[in-house]
Design a protein around this motif. Structure first.
Motif, PDB file in Angstrom:
ATOM      1  N   GLY A  30      -0.317  20.828  -6.012  1.00 15.86           N
ATOM      2  CA  GLY A  30       0.446  21.544  -7.027  1.00 15.86           C
ATOM      3  C   GLY A  30       1.661  20.728  -7.433  1.00 15.86           C
ATOM      4  O   GLY A  30       1.550  19.575  -7.864  1.00 15.86           O
ATOM      5  N   GLN A  31       2.821  21.315  -7.278  1.00 14.61           N
ATOM      6  CA  GLN A  31       4.066  20.615  -7.615  1.00 14.61           C
ATOM      7  C   GLN A  31       4.622  19.805  -6.453  1.00 14.61           C
ATOM      8  O   GLN A  31       5.621  19.099  -6.598  1.00 14.61           O
ATOM      9  CB  GLN A  31       5.131  21.636  -8.071  1.00 14.61           C
ATOM     10  N   ILE A  32       3.976  19.905  -5.303  1.00 12.75           N
ATOM     11  CA  ILE A  32       4.459  19.191  -4.112  1.00 12.75           C
ATOM     12  C   ILE A  32       3.863  17.782  -4.080  1.00 12.75           C
ATOM     13  O   ILE A  32       2.659  17.596  -4.239  1.00 12.75           O
ATOM     14  CB  ILE A  32       4.080  19.956  -2.829  1.00 12.75           C
ATOM     15  N   ARG A  33       4.724  16.799  -3.879  1.00 15.30           N
ATOM     16  CA  ARG A  33       4.308  15.391  -3.838  1.00 15.30           C
ATOM     17  C   ARG A  33       4.709  14.811  -2.491  1.00 15.30           C
ATOM     18  O   ARG A  33       5.890  14.801  -2.132  1.00 15.30           O
ATOM     19  CB  ARG A  33       4.999  14.619  -4.972  1.00 15.30           C
ATOM     20  N   ILE A  34       3.727  14.356  -1.728  1.00 12.39           N
ATOM     21  CA  ILE A  34       3.992  13.815  -0.399  1.00 12.39           C
ATOM     22  C   ILE A  34       3.653  12.331  -0.393  1.00 12.39           C
ATOM     23  O   ILE A  34       2.505  11.947  -0.645  1.00 12.39           O
ATOM     24  CB  ILE A  34       3.162  14.545   0.673  1.00 12.39           C
ATOM     25  N   GLU A  35       4.637  11.501  -0.107  1.00  8.36           N
ATOM     26  CA  GLU A  35       4.430  10.059  -0.036  1.00  8.36           C
ATOM     27  C   GLU A  35       4.158   9.704   1.424  1.00  8.36           C
ATOM     28  O   GLU A  35       5.067   9.503   2.218  1.00  8.36           O
ATOM     29  CB  GLU A  35       5.660   9.315  -0.571  1.00  8.36           C
ATOM     30  N   ALA A  36       2.881   9.657   1.771  1.00  8.24           N
ATOM     31  CA  ALA A  36       2.491   9.446   3.172  1.00  8.24           C
ATOM     32  C   ALA A  36       2.718   8.015   3.621  1.00  8.24           C
ATOM     33  O   ALA A  36       3.053   7.770   4.787  1.00  8.24           O
ATOM     34  CB  ALA A  36       1.026   9.837   3.371  1.00  8.24           C
ATOM     35  N   LEU A  37       2.505   7.050   2.720  1.00  2.41           N
ATOM     36  CA  LEU A  37       2.743   5.634   3.006  1.00  2.41           C
ATOM     37  C   LEU A  37       3.540   5.026   1.861  1.00  2.41           C
ATOM     38  O   LEU A  37       3.304   5.360   0.694  1.00  2.41           O
ATOM     39  CB  LEU A  37       1.425   4.879   3.173  1.00  2.41           C
ATOM     40  N   LYS A  38       4.459   4.117   2.211  1.00  2.00           N
ATOM     41  CA  LYS A  38       5.342   3.528   1.202  1.00  2.00           C
ATOM     42  C   LYS A  38       5.349   2.004   1.344  1.00  2.00           C
ATOM     43  O   LYS A  38       5.887   1.463   2.304  1.00  2.00           O
ATOM     44  CB  LYS A  38       6.776   4.054   1.381  1.00  2.00           C
ATOM     45  N   ASP A  39       4.721   1.330   0.410  1.00  5.10           N
ATOM     46  CA  ASP A  39       4.770  -0.135   0.328  1.00  5.10           C
ATOM     47  C   ASP A  39       4.490  -0.815   1.670  1.00  5.10           C
ATOM     48  O   ASP A  39       5.271  -1.628   2.155  1.00  5.10           O
ATOM     49  CB  ASP A  39       6.132  -0.584  -0.219  1.00  5.10           C
ATOM     50  N   ILE A  40       3.352  -0.473   2.253  1.00  9.52           N
ATOM     51  CA  ILE A  40       2.962  -1.072   3.526  1.00  9.52           C
ATOM     52  C   ILE A  40       2.397  -2.476   3.296  1.00  9.52           C
ATOM     53  O   ILE A  40       1.479  -2.667   2.497  1.00  9.52           O
ATOM     54  CB  ILE A  40       1.901  -0.212   4.235  1.00  9.52           C
ATOM     55  N   ILE A  85       0.842  -1.204   0.000  1.00  7.56           N
ATOM     56  CA  ILE A  85       0.000   0.000   0.000  1.00  7.56           C
ATOM     57  C   ILE A  85       0.877   1.253   0.000  1.00  7.56           C
ATOM     58  O   ILE A  85       1.725   1.443   0.869  1.00  7.56           O
ATOM     59  CB  ILE A  85      -0.932   0.019   1.223  1.00  7.56           C
ATOM     60  N   THR A  86       0.633   2.099  -0.989  1.00  7.52           N
ATOM     61  CA  THR A  86       1.286   3.403  -1.077  1.00  7.52           C
ATOM     62  C   THR A  86       0.207   4.474  -1.163  1.00  7.52           C
ATOM     63  O   THR A  86      -0.817   4.280  -1.828  1.00  7.52           O
ATOM     64  CB  THR A  86       2.199   3.482  -2.318  1.00  7.52           C
ATOM     65  N   ARG A  87       0.420   5.575  -0.457  1.00  9.01           N
ATOM     66  CA  ARG A  87      -0.518   6.700  -0.538  1.00  9.01           C
ATOM     67  C   ARG A  87       0.265   7.966  -0.789  1.00  9.01           C
ATOM     68  O   ARG A  87       1.136   8.366   0.007  1.00  9.01           O
ATOM     69  CB  ARG A  87      -1.341   6.837   0.745  1.00  9.01           C
TER      70      ARG A  87
END
Length: 229
Positions: free
Chosen positions: A16-26, A9-11
């Motif tokens: 805009g141009q900002i990308r926030i990876e809140a979860l990474k390969d859970i 699971i990735t979220r």
């Protein structure tokens, strides 16, 4: 088969141009009857993970199954059905309607199911009794202490007989003694009724009421701690 199973699971949130990876390969499996705690510093992804588990948010990628049903591509109506039938929610803020007494607050989820008044009343009384508030059903939230209001919220969460109870900082607004009382109720629900519990907390002593603690860091599961209780 696990009751809850999250796979890669990735979220990702974009502003805009900002990308926030809140979860990474859970990757996470929770079995029926588990009592799980999720901990981590602010911004670690705890609430995002709980929102996905509770079908309040969708993953950007990966798969999520609850009771053998994949949910990540369901429409909003079907997700609402899943939440109403399988999941109960408890929050730091009690979210009780101030003009309704305790029993009426507890009955609310059953109204959305179209349940008749007599059966709603019976179930609400039973749920309030299970959290020790059988005599307080006709009190308004303003007439109840913080701990009692949280117990009403728990009764509301379990009145529909969910398989999963999700709690987001359930003791965050309570003093330590009252928090311990709430955790005792959670343990009773878990052990006697078999309700699976997943809670997010920043309090180490509260986390240890669970059987396992998932420590999150920067959107990833940093480690899993077994709790010997």
């Amino acid at each position: 088969m696990s009751l809850l199973e999250l796979t890669q699971i990735t979220r990702i949130y974009k502003n805009g141009q900002i990308r926030i990876e809140a979860l990474k390969d859970i990757n996470l499996k929770i079995e029926e009857g588990d009592f799980i705690s999720i901990m981590g510093p602010s911004g670690s992804g705890k609430s995002t993970l709980l929102n996905i588990i509770g079908c309040l948010d969708r993953p950007t990628s990966g798969t999520y199954e609850i009771a053998g049903t994949r949910i990540e591509k369901m429409n909003d109506s079907r997700l609402a059905d899943i939440r109403n039938q399988l999941i109960g929610f408890v929050f730091q803020s009690f979210h009780l309607l101030p003009d309704l007494d305790a029993q009426a607050n507890v009955e609310l989820p059953l109204i959305y199911r179209g349940m008749g008044g007599r059966e709603r009343q019976r179930r609400a009384i039973k749920a309030l009794e299970s959290v020790g508030l059988g005599e307080r059903g006709h009190h308004l939230p303003s007439q109840l202490s913080g701990g009692e209001q949280q117990r009403v919220a728990i009764a509301r969460a379990i009145v529909g007989q969910p398989r999963v109870l999700l709690a987001d900082e359930p003791t965050g607004a309570l003093d330590s003694k009252t928090g311990e009382n709430i955790m005792a109720i959670f343990q009773k629900l878990n052990r006697e009724l078999g309700i699976t519990i997943v809670q997010v907390t920043h309090e180490e002593n509260i986390a240890r009421y669970g059987q396992r603690i998932f420590h999150l860091l920067d959107g990833e599961i940093d480690r899993i701690e077994e709790v010997g209780r």
